[in-house]
Write an enzyme that holds these catalytic residues in place. Structure first.
Site, PDB file in Angstrom:
ATOM      1  N   GLY A  15       0.727  -5.854   4.373  1.00  0.00           N
ATOM      2  CA  GLY A  15       1.312  -5.049   5.439  1.00  0.00           C
ATOM      3  C   GLY A  15       2.567  -5.642   6.055  1.00  0.00           C
ATOM      4  N   SER A  16       3.266  -6.499   5.316  1.00  0.00           N
ATOM      5  CA  SER A  16       4.496  -7.074   5.901  1.00  0.00           C
ATOM      6  C   SER A  16       5.543  -5.997   6.137  1.00  0.00           C
ATOM      7  CB  SER A  16       5.056  -8.176   5.001  1.00  0.00           C
ATOM      8  OG  SER A  16       5.600  -7.646   3.821  1.00  0.00           O
ATOM      9  N   ASN A  17       5.555  -4.959   5.309  1.00  0.00           N
ATOM     10  CA  ASN A  17       6.503  -3.853   5.521  1.00  0.00           C
ATOM     11  C   ASN A  17       6.066  -3.002   6.715  1.00  0.00           C
ATOM     12  OD1 ASN A  17       8.766  -3.680   3.389  1.00  0.00           O
ATOM     13  ND2 ASN A  17       6.961  -4.383   2.290  1.00  0.00           N
ATOM     14  N   ARG A  67     -10.324  11.172  -8.163  1.00  0.00           N
ATOM     15  CA  ARG A  67      -9.042  11.026  -7.473  1.00  0.00           C
ATOM     16  C   ARG A  67      -8.681  12.276  -6.663  1.00  0.00           C
ATOM     17  NH1 ARG A  67      -5.581   6.987  -8.021  1.00  0.00           N
ATOM     18  NH2 ARG A  67      -6.648   6.185  -9.856  1.00  0.00           N
ATOM     19  N   MET A  92      -1.294   0.853  -3.021  1.00  0.00           N
ATOM     20  CA  MET A  92      -1.408   0.524  -4.440  1.00  0.00           C
ATOM     21  C   MET A  92      -2.390   1.439  -5.166  1.00  0.00           C
ATOM     22  SD  MET A  92       0.777  -1.811  -4.509  1.00  0.00           S
ATOM     23  CE  MET A  92       0.703  -2.858  -5.947  1.00  0.00           C
ATOM     24  N   LEU A  95      -1.335   8.514  -6.347  1.00  0.00           N
ATOM     25  CA  LEU A  95      -1.581   9.747  -5.594  1.00  0.00           C
ATOM     26  C   LEU A  95      -1.231  10.949  -6.477  1.00  0.00           C
ATOM     27  CD1 LEU A  95       0.026   8.662  -2.195  1.00  0.00           C
ATOM     28  CD2 LEU A  95      -2.413   9.074  -2.609  1.00  0.00           C
ATOM     29  N   ASN A 109       8.195   6.199  -0.934  1.00  0.00           N
ATOM     30  CA  ASN A 109       7.535   5.010  -1.470  1.00  0.00           C
ATOM     31  C   ASN A 109       8.540   3.872  -1.577  1.00  0.00           C
ATOM     32  OD1 ASN A 109       5.373   3.520  -2.776  1.00  0.00           O
ATOM     33  ND2 ASN A 109       6.545   3.753  -4.670  1.00  0.00           N
ATOM     34  N   HIS A 111       9.484   0.386  -3.646  1.00  0.00           N
ATOM     35  CA  HIS A 111       9.184  -0.294  -4.908  1.00  0.00           C
ATOM     36  C   HIS A 111      10.111  -1.496  -5.062  1.00  0.00           C
ATOM     37  CE1 HIS A 111       7.601  -0.662  -8.952  1.00  0.00           C
ATOM     38  NE2 HIS A 111       8.831  -0.881  -9.361  1.00  0.00           N
ATOM     39  N   GLU A 144       4.497  12.802  -8.422  1.00  0.00           N
ATOM     40  CA  GLU A 144       3.324  12.515  -9.246  1.00  0.00           C
ATOM     41  C   GLU A 144       3.637  11.506 -10.352  1.00  0.00           C
ATOM     42  OE1 GLU A 144       1.147  16.660  -9.575  1.00  0.00           O
ATOM     43  OE2 GLU A 144      -0.163  14.902  -9.716  1.00  0.00           O
TER      44      GLU A 144
END
Ligand code: GRF
Length: 210
Positions: A15-17, A67, A92, A95, A109, A111, A144
Site C-alpha cells: 500500500g505504499s501507493n 471470478r 494483484m 478483474l 491501474n 504498472h 479486460e
C-alpha cells in the site's frame, strides 16, 4: 470547481501507493477524498494504512467463488461508495468486465514498466533481465486485457549498470508515488479525456493558464 472526486482504492499488499495518495491528495470533505479501500487479502499493510487515515476498508477475496461472482460482489461494494474514480494501486487480482463495465472509463491501474513492454507479473525483473536502458511507470485505463488499456501517464526510469531488483524497484516506486497522485488530480479536474473516435488515444486537457 469540479465536483468533489470520491476515490476508491483497490490494494493487495504494502500500500505504499495508497499511502502516497493519502499523504498528497486525500482530503476528507475536500476536492478529492478516498472514501473506501478494498483489499484482495486480509491482514496486509495497506489496510493498516487506511485505518490509520480513518478511511473505510473492506476485504473482497476469491473465497472459493468464481471470478465473475467475486467481481459482481466487488462491483456492488465499490458502487455503493459512489466513486468518481477507482484506482488499482497494487491490486494483484485479474478483474473481468463484470467489474470493469460497471465503472466505464473510471478504473485506472498502475504498472511498473513502460507498457506495452513487460506486462504482467515481475515487470521490474523482466526489464532487468532484458537489459533495457530505460524502463518506467505507466498509469493506464484498466481493461479486460491485463495491462492492455491505453496509457494516461507514463514516465521513464533509467536502469543503471549493476542495478538489482531492489535498487530499480526503489527508483520506480519514487516515480509511482508521484504519478498516481498526478493522475488522480487530473481526473478530479476533469482533464483526462478518451478520444471518442480512437479510444486508444487519451488527451490530457491543458489546465487553466497552461
Ligand atoms: C506497485 O509497484 C504497482 O505498480 C504494482 O504493485 C506495486 C504495489 O505497490 N502493481 P504498493 O502496494 O502500492 O506498495
Amino acid at each position: 470547481m469540479a465536483e468533489p472526486m470520491r476515490v476508491v482504492v483497490l490494494v493487495s499488499g504494502s500500500g505504499s501507493n495508497l499511502q502516497s495518495l493519502i499523504d498528497t491528495v486525500h482530503e476528507p470533505g475536500g476536492d478529492i477524498e478516498i472514501v473506501l479501500v478494498v483489499s484482495s487479502h486480509e491482514g496486509v499493510p495497506a489496510l493498516d494504512r487506511a485505518v490509520r487515515a480513518g478511511i473505510a476498508t473492506a476485504v473482497v477475496g476469491m473465497s472459493g467463488r468464481d471470478r465473475d461472482e467475486r467481481d459482481r460482489a466487488l462491483a456492488d461494494l465499490v458502487e455503493a461508495a459512489s466513486p468518481g474514480l477507482v484506482v488499482l494501486a497494487g491490486w494483484m487480482s485479474i478483474l473481468t468486465g463484470e467489474f470493469l463495465d460497471r465503472f466505464p472509463d473510471r478504473v485506472i491501474n498502475l504498472h511498473p514498466s513502460l507498457l506495452p513492454s513487460f506486462p504482467g507479473l515481475h515487470a521490474i525483473e523482466q526489464a532487468l533481465a532484458w537489459g533495457v536502458r530505460y524502463t518506467g511507470v505507466t498509469v493506464h485505463y484498466a481493461e479486460e486485457v491485463v495491462d492492455g488499456g491505453p496509457p494516461i501517464l507514463q514516465e521513464p526510469v533509467a536502469v543503471m549498470y549493476g542495478d538489482d531488483a531492489e535498487a530499480l524497484t526503489a527508483r520506480i516506486r519514487e516515480v509511482e508515488h508521484r504519478l498516481v497522485p498526478e493522475a488522480v488530480r487530473l481526473f478530479a479536474a476533469g482533464r483526462v479525456r478518451r478520444d471518442p473516435s480512437d479510444r486508444r488515444k487519451v488527451e490530457i486537457v491543458p489546465g487553466e493558464g497552461e
